[in-house]
Design a protein around this motif. Structure first.
Motif, PDB file in Angstrom:
ATOM      1  N   PRO B  29       0.826  -1.220   0.000  1.00 13.41           N
ATOM      2  CA  PRO B  29       0.000   0.000   0.000  1.00 13.41           C
ATOM      3  C   PRO B  29       0.854   1.262   0.000  1.00 13.41           C
ATOM      4  CG  PRO B  29      -0.702  -1.535   1.709  1.00 13.41           C
ATOM      5  CD  PRO B  29       0.592  -2.062   1.172  1.00 13.41           C
ATOM      6  N   VAL B  30       0.426   2.240  -0.753  1.00 12.23           N
ATOM      7  CA  VAL B  30       1.156   3.508  -0.729  1.00 12.23           C
ATOM      8  C   VAL B  30       0.680   4.338   0.460  1.00 12.23           C
ATOM      9  CG1 VAL B  30       1.619   3.667  -3.207  1.00 12.23           C
ATOM     10  CG2 VAL B  30      -0.484   4.647  -2.295  1.00 12.23           C
ATOM     11  N   ARG B  31       1.570   5.205   0.910  1.00  6.83           N
ATOM     12  CA  ARG B  31       1.215   6.149   1.965  1.00  6.83           C
ATOM     13  C   ARG B  31       1.290   7.543   1.354  1.00  6.83           C
ATOM     14  NH1 ARG B  31       5.466   3.655   6.360  1.00  6.83           N
ATOM     15  NH2 ARG B  31       4.427   1.643   6.624  1.00  6.83           N
ATOM     16  N   GLU B  32       0.422   8.383   1.842  1.00  6.47           N
ATOM     17  CA  GLU B  32       0.456   9.765   1.360  1.00  6.47           C
ATOM     18  C   GLU B  32       1.074  10.662   2.417  1.00  6.47           C
ATOM     19  OE1 GLU B  32      -3.438  10.017  -1.567  1.00  6.47           O
ATOM     20  OE2 GLU B  32      -3.441  11.115   0.311  1.00  6.47           O
ATOM     21  N   PHE B  33       1.894  11.583   1.970  1.00  8.03           N
ATOM     22  CA  PHE B  33       2.350  12.631   2.881  1.00  8.03           C
ATOM     23  C   PHE B  33       2.503  13.926   2.097  1.00  8.03           C
ATOM     24  CE2 PHE B  33       6.119  10.511   1.292  1.00  8.03           C
ATOM     25  CZ  PHE B  33       6.980  11.546   0.983  1.00  8.03           C
ATOM     26  N   HIS B  34       2.571  15.011   2.834  1.00  2.00           N
ATOM     27  CA  HIS B  34       2.607  16.322   2.193  1.00  2.00           C
ATOM     28  C   HIS B  34       3.980  16.948   2.326  1.00  2.00           C
ATOM     29  CE1 HIS B  34      -1.672  15.974   1.751  1.00  2.00           C
ATOM     30  NE2 HIS B  34      -1.776  15.707   3.043  1.00  2.00           N
ATOM     31  N   LEU B  35       4.275  17.854   1.442  1.00  2.00           N
ATOM     32  CA  LEU B  35       5.500  18.620   1.612  1.00  2.00           C
ATOM     33  C   LEU B  35       5.157  20.096   1.505  1.00  2.00           C
ATOM     34  CD1 LEU B  35       6.856  19.361  -1.529  1.00  2.00           C
ATOM     35  CD2 LEU B  35       7.053  16.917  -1.410  1.00  2.00           C
ATOM     36  N   SER B  36       6.047  20.911   2.010  1.00  2.00           N
ATOM     37  CA  SER B  36       5.761  22.346   2.007  1.00  2.00           C
ATOM     38  C   SER B  36       6.656  23.041   0.993  1.00  2.00           C
ATOM     39  CB  SER B  36       5.988  22.929   3.399  1.00  2.00           C
ATOM     40  OG  SER B  36       7.293  22.657   3.822  1.00  2.00           O
ATOM     41  N   SER B  37       6.157  24.141   0.494  1.00  2.00           N
ATOM     42  CA  SER B  37       6.935  24.962  -0.434  1.00  2.00           C
ATOM     43  C   SER B  37       6.381  26.369  -0.291  1.00  2.00           C
ATOM     44  CB  SER B  37       6.765  24.461  -1.868  1.00  2.00           C
ATOM     45  OG  SER B  37       5.461  24.737  -2.334  1.00  2.00           O
ATOM     46  N   CYS B  77      14.190  20.234  -4.250  1.00  2.00           N
ATOM     47  CA  CYS B  77      14.324  19.090  -3.339  1.00  2.00           C
ATOM     48  C   CYS B  77      14.634  17.788  -4.096  1.00  2.00           C
ATOM     49  CB  CYS B  77      13.095  18.946  -2.443  1.00  2.00           C
ATOM     50  SG  CYS B  77      11.533  19.011  -3.257  1.00  2.00           S
ATOM     51  N   THR B  78      15.167  17.900  -5.301  1.00  2.45           N
ATOM     52  CA  THR B  78      15.497  16.715  -6.093  1.00  2.45           C
ATOM     53  C   THR B  78      16.978  16.734  -6.456  1.00  2.45           C
ATOM     54  OG1 THR B  78      13.266  16.720  -7.010  1.00  2.45           O
ATOM     55  CG2 THR B  78      14.907  15.429  -8.192  1.00  2.45           C
ATOM     56  N   PHE B  79      17.619  15.587  -6.289  1.00  2.00           N
ATOM     57  CA  PHE B  79      19.070  15.495  -6.532  1.00  2.00           C
ATOM     58  C   PHE B  79      19.356  14.353  -7.494  1.00  2.00           C
ATOM     59  CE2 PHE B  79      18.321  17.550  -2.563  1.00  2.00           C
ATOM     60  CZ  PHE B  79      19.198  18.617  -2.563  1.00  2.00           C
ATOM     61  N   PRO B  80      19.940  14.602  -8.668  1.00  2.03           N
ATOM     62  CA  PRO B  80      20.189  15.926  -9.232  1.00  2.03           C
ATOM     63  C   PRO B  80      18.897  16.520  -9.763  1.00  2.03           C
ATOM     64  CG  PRO B  80      20.805  14.254 -10.825  1.00  2.03           C
ATOM     65  CD  PRO B  80      20.362  13.519  -9.588  1.00  2.03           C
ATOM     66  N   LYS B  81      18.872  17.823  -9.905  1.00  2.46           N
ATOM     67  CA  LYS B  81      17.606  18.462 -10.282  1.00  2.46           C
ATOM     68  C   LYS B  81      17.198  18.166 -11.718  1.00  2.46           C
ATOM     69  CE  LYS B  81      19.354  23.100 -11.320  1.00  2.46           C
ATOM     70  NZ  LYS B  81      19.272  24.512 -10.917  1.00  2.46           N
ATOM     71  N   VAL B 148      13.549  14.493   0.341  1.00  3.11           N
ATOM     72  CA  VAL B 148      14.567  14.572  -0.714  1.00  3.11           C
ATOM     73  C   VAL B 148      14.263  13.504  -1.756  1.00  3.11           C
ATOM     74  CG1 VAL B 148      17.019  14.222  -1.208  1.00  3.11           C
ATOM     75  CG2 VAL B 148      16.316  15.467   0.849  1.00  3.11           C
ATOM     76  N   PHE B 149      14.125  13.927  -3.010  1.00  2.00           N
ATOM     77  CA  PHE B 149      13.884  12.994  -4.096  1.00  2.00           C
ATOM     78  C   PHE B 149      15.202  12.667  -4.789  1.00  2.00           C
ATOM     79  CE2 PHE B 149       9.887  15.420  -3.764  1.00  2.00           C
ATOM     80  CZ  PHE B 149       8.973  14.379  -3.665  1.00  2.00           C
ATOM     81  N   PHE B 150      15.372  11.402  -5.144  1.00  2.74           N
ATOM     82  CA  PHE B 150      16.572  11.001  -5.881  1.00  2.74           C
ATOM     83  C   PHE B 150      16.264   9.699  -6.609  1.00  2.74           C
ATOM     84  CE2 PHE B 150      17.858   7.541  -3.009  1.00  2.74           C
ATOM     85  CZ  PHE B 150      17.128   7.853  -1.878  1.00  2.74           C
ATOM     86  N   ALA B 151      17.138   9.306  -7.534  1.00  2.00           N
ATOM     87  CA  ALA B 151      16.928   8.074  -8.288  1.00  2.00           C
ATOM     88  C   ALA B 151      17.905   7.014  -7.798  1.00  2.00           C
ATOM     89  CB  ALA B 151      17.127   8.319  -9.779  1.00  2.00           C
ATOM     90  N   ALA B 152      17.433   5.784  -7.668  1.00  4.51           N
ATOM     91  CA  ALA B 152      18.296   4.681  -7.244  1.00  4.51           C
ATOM     92  C   ALA B 152      17.681   3.375  -7.709  1.00  4.51           C
ATOM     93  CB  ALA B 152      18.466   4.684  -5.722  1.00  4.51           C
ATOM     94  N   ASP B 153      18.481   2.312  -7.606  1.00  2.00           N
ATOM     95  CA  ASP B 153      17.971   0.981  -7.919  1.00  2.00           C
ATOM     96  C   ASP B 153      17.399   0.407  -6.631  1.00  2.00           C
ATOM     97  OD1 ASP B 153      17.481  -1.618  -8.501  1.00  2.00           O
ATOM     98  OD2 ASP B 153      19.528  -2.126  -9.097  1.00  2.00           O
ATOM     99  N   PRO B 154      16.090   0.297  -6.516  1.00  2.00           N
ATOM    100  CA  PRO B 154      15.521  -0.159  -5.246  1.00  2.00           C
ATOM    101  C   PRO B 154      15.848  -1.612  -4.926  1.00  2.00           C
ATOM    102  CG  PRO B 154      13.796   0.112  -6.892  1.00  2.00           C
ATOM    103  CD  PRO B 154      15.063   0.594  -7.508  1.00  2.00           C
ATOM    104  N   ALA B 155      16.332  -2.365  -5.927  1.00  2.00           N
ATOM    105  CA  ALA B 155      16.682  -3.758  -5.676  1.00  2.00           C
ATOM    106  C   ALA B 155      18.112  -3.895  -5.164  1.00  2.00           C
ATOM    107  CB  ALA B 155      16.518  -4.568  -6.967  1.00  2.00           C
ATOM    108  N   ALA B 156      18.883  -2.835  -5.237  1.00  2.00           N
ATOM    109  CA  ALA B 156      20.284  -2.903  -4.809  1.00  2.00           C
ATOM    110  C   ALA B 156      20.366  -3.074  -3.293  1.00  2.00           C
ATOM    111  CB  ALA B 156      21.008  -1.632  -5.231  1.00  2.00           C
TER     112      ALA B 156
END
Lengths: 118, 169
Positions: B29-37, B77-81, B148-156
């Motif tokens: 199940p996904v969870r929802e959360f909020h972020l501020s800007s 909030c994303t690396f790299p943008k 913080v958003f970023f890209a990765a291999d979730p299986a690693a």
């Protein structure tokens, strides 16, 4: 006295691989077209000529983005007006289903049917 | 008086989308959360317990297209943008009839008429140069002012948030 405007055609912009579109929006779209007594036009974004028409109606009347959301639903009226009715909810397919159901229960839908009877 | 573009409670309720499972990853199940800007609308991030993001949305009660502002906010909030691409930002207008009768009637009374604009950010899984799969992940460690958003291999076996170096669970 000018004739009252009437719904003329319902258009759904979709793709066959999209679960918000097929079968969900095709099913609801057929019902909406039947209730409004208009033909249903399906524009598949993966078919050449249909894609061009889909891009045009989305650009002119819908939610345009470089890779726009589907499905998008439009109602054309006899006076030339094109009304954007619904864009799919990216969150999840059941949310798009709920949007269709809310559309059928809406004041807008009642009013559109009343215009048909007038 | 609320800030222009802010969502009143009836619109927040109309947009709710409870439930759902992780998009093409773990089926949890996904969870929802909020972020501020600095923006007046509401952000919602839908992610699984492993941190894989299904979709992020920003909703504002406005006639304008907020996509450009959304992109700038996400880049912060994303690396790299460069992960934030115009191609992955999609606009939706919510007119009222598809939001339920309460929202429809209250929106109809609003003058001048304003729709609701929602911008979705969905990053589909992609291949890195080494051929391994990358997905968008989010780190919500409290040390961060914002997720913080970023890209990765979730299986690693090991991946880390580029800001706090937190490891995968």
């Amino acid at each position: 006295m000018p004739a009252a405007r009437r719904p003329r055609r319902l258009t759904i912009v979709l793709a066959q691989w999209c679960p918000h579109c097929v079968p969900l929006s095709v099913k609801h779209g057929r019902r909406l077209a039947r209730e409004l007594r208009v033909p249903l036009r399906i524009l598949d974004i993966d078919r050449g000529r249909q894609e061009a028409a889909a891009d045009r109606i989305v650009r002119d009347h819908g939610d345009a983005s470089p890779d726009y959301l589907i499905p998008q639903v439009f109602l054309e009226w006899t006076d030339g007006d094109v009304q954007h009715l619904l864009t799919g909810f990216s969150e999840q397919v059941p949310r798009t289903d709920r949007a269709w159901r809310d559309l059928f229960a809406s004041d807008w839908f009642r009013s559109a049917r009343r215009e048909l009877r007038a | 008086m609320s800030r222009a573009g802010a969502l009143p409670p009836f619109l927040r309720a109309a947009l709710r989308s409870p439930g759902g499972k992780c998009y093409r990853h773990c089926d949890r199940p996904v969870r929802e959360f909020h972020l501020s800007s600095g923006l007046p609308g509401v952000w919602t991030v839908r992610a699984c317990p492993g941190g894989v993001v299904s979709v992020t949305s920003y909703a504002e009660w406005t006639r304008r297209d907020p996509t450009r502002d959304v992109r700038r906010a996400l880049e912060r909030c994303t690396f790299p943008k460069r992960l934030v691409r115009a191609w992955d930002l999609r606009l939706a207008t919510r007119e009222g009839p598809e939001l339920g009768r309460t929202a429809e009637r209250r929106l109809a009374k609003t003058r001048p008429h304003r729709g609701l604009r929602v911008v979705y950010w969905r990053v589909y899984p992609f291949k890195a140069r080494d051929g391994t799969e990358r997905r968008l992940l989010v780190c919500r460690r409290r040390a961060h002012a914002n997720p913080v958003f970023f890209a990765a291999d979730p299986a690693a076996r090991r991946w880390g948030c580029p800001v706090c170096a937190r490891r995968a669970r």
